[in-house]
Write a protein that holds these residues in place. Structure first.
Motif, mmCIF file in Angstrom:
data_model
loop_
_atom_site.group_PDB
_atom_site.id
_atom_site.type_symbol
_atom_site.label_atom_id
_atom_site.label_comp_id
_atom_site.label_asym_id
_atom_site.label_seq_id
_atom_site.Cartn_x
_atom_site.Cartn_y
_atom_site.Cartn_z
ATOM 1 N N GLU A 82 0.858 -1.184 0.000
ATOM 2 C CA GLU A 82 0.000 0.000 0.000
ATOM 3 C C GLU A 82 0.893 1.233 0.000
ATOM 4 N N ASP A 83 0.662 2.159 -0.940
ATOM 5 C CA ASP A 83 1.479 3.367 -1.011
ATOM 6 C C ASP A 83 0.967 4.435 -0.050
ATOM 7 N N ALA A 84 1.658 5.553 0.010
ATOM 8 C CA ALA A 84 1.317 6.626 0.948
ATOM 9 C C ALA A 84 -0.076 7.205 0.681
ATOM 10 N N GLY A 85 -0.570 7.091 -0.545
ATOM 11 C CA GLY A 85 -1.890 7.618 -0.897
ATOM 12 C C GLY A 85 -3.026 6.628 -0.705
ATOM 13 N N GLY A 86 -2.713 5.437 -0.164
ATOM 14 C CA GLY A 86 -3.755 4.453 0.075
ATOM 15 C C GLY A 86 -4.051 3.531 -1.096
ATOM 16 N N LYS A 87 -3.298 3.656 -2.195
ATOM 17 C CA LYS A 87 -3.467 2.767 -3.354
ATOM 18 C C LYS A 87 -2.564 1.549 -3.172
ATOM 19 N N TYR A 88 -2.973 0.444 -3.788
ATOM 20 C CA TYR A 88 -2.156 -0.766 -3.758
ATOM 21 C C TYR A 88 -1.368 -0.858 -5.054
ATOM 22 N N ARG A 89 -0.116 -1.206 -4.928
ATOM 23 C CA ARG A 89 0.791 -1.294 -6.072
ATOM 24 C C ARG A 89 1.582 -2.588 -5.986
ATOM 25 N N PHE A 90 2.218 -2.932 -7.092
ATOM 26 C CA PHE A 90 3.154 -4.048 -7.052
ATOM 27 C C PHE A 90 4.469 -3.613 -7.658
ATOM 28 N N ARG A 91 5.503 -4.289 -7.242
ATOM 29 C CA ARG A 91 6.819 -4.077 -7.838
ATOM 30 C C ARG A 91 7.441 -5.447 -8.040
ATOM 31 N N LEU A 92 8.230 -5.565 -9.083
ATOM 32 C CA LEU A 92 8.955 -6.789 -9.370
ATOM 33 C C LEU A 92 10.399 -6.564 -8.965
ATOM 34 N N LYS A 93 10.886 -7.423 -8.084
ATOM 35 C CA LYS A 93 12.270 -7.333 -7.643
ATOM 36 C C LYS A 93 13.061 -8.503 -8.198
ATOM 37 N N ALA A 94 14.254 -8.205 -8.690
ATOM 38 C CA ALA A 94 15.165 -9.239 -9.161
ATOM 39 C C ALA A 94 15.703 -10.003 -7.957
ATOM 40 N N GLY A 95 16.375 -11.100 -8.219
ATOM 41 C CA GLY A 95 16.935 -11.908 -7.157
ATOM 42 C C GLY A 95 17.903 -11.165 -6.253
ATOM 43 N N ASN A 96 18.515 -10.098 -6.787
ATOM 44 C CA ASN A 96 19.456 -9.310 -5.981
ATOM 45 C C ASN A 96 18.769 -8.189 -5.206
ATOM 46 N N GLY A 97 17.443 -8.132 -5.274
ATOM 47 C CA GLY A 97 16.683 -7.129 -4.536
ATOM 48 C C GLY A 97 16.421 -5.839 -5.290
#
Length: 65
Positions: free
Chosen positions: A9-24
């Motif tokens: 959940e971001d600071a504005g109350g919306k839900y987001r996703f992020r893709l992280k590589a194996g190294n973070g």
């Protein structure tokens, strides 16, 4: 190590996703969604679309003077 999708959940109350590589390192982020469920559906859509997707180089268009 394989990459992973994180839903948050971001600071504005919306839900987001992020893709992280194996190294973070964050390699992609998604738009804001109204619900956590919708963000998870967004992840599913990206996974389906990326399966077997090709890479296409897009040339710059030249604006007419």
């Amino acid at each position: 190590m394989a990459g992973k999708f994180e839903v948050y959940e971001d600071a504005g109350g919306k839900y987001r996703f992020r893709l992280k590589a194996g190294n973070g390192e964050i390699v992609a982020t998604g738009q804001g969604y109204a619900s956590k469920d919708a963000a998870h559906k967004g992840v599913d859509a990206v996974q389906r679309a990326a399966n077997g997707a090709s890479v296409v180089d897009v040339a710059k268009s030249v604006a007419a003077a």
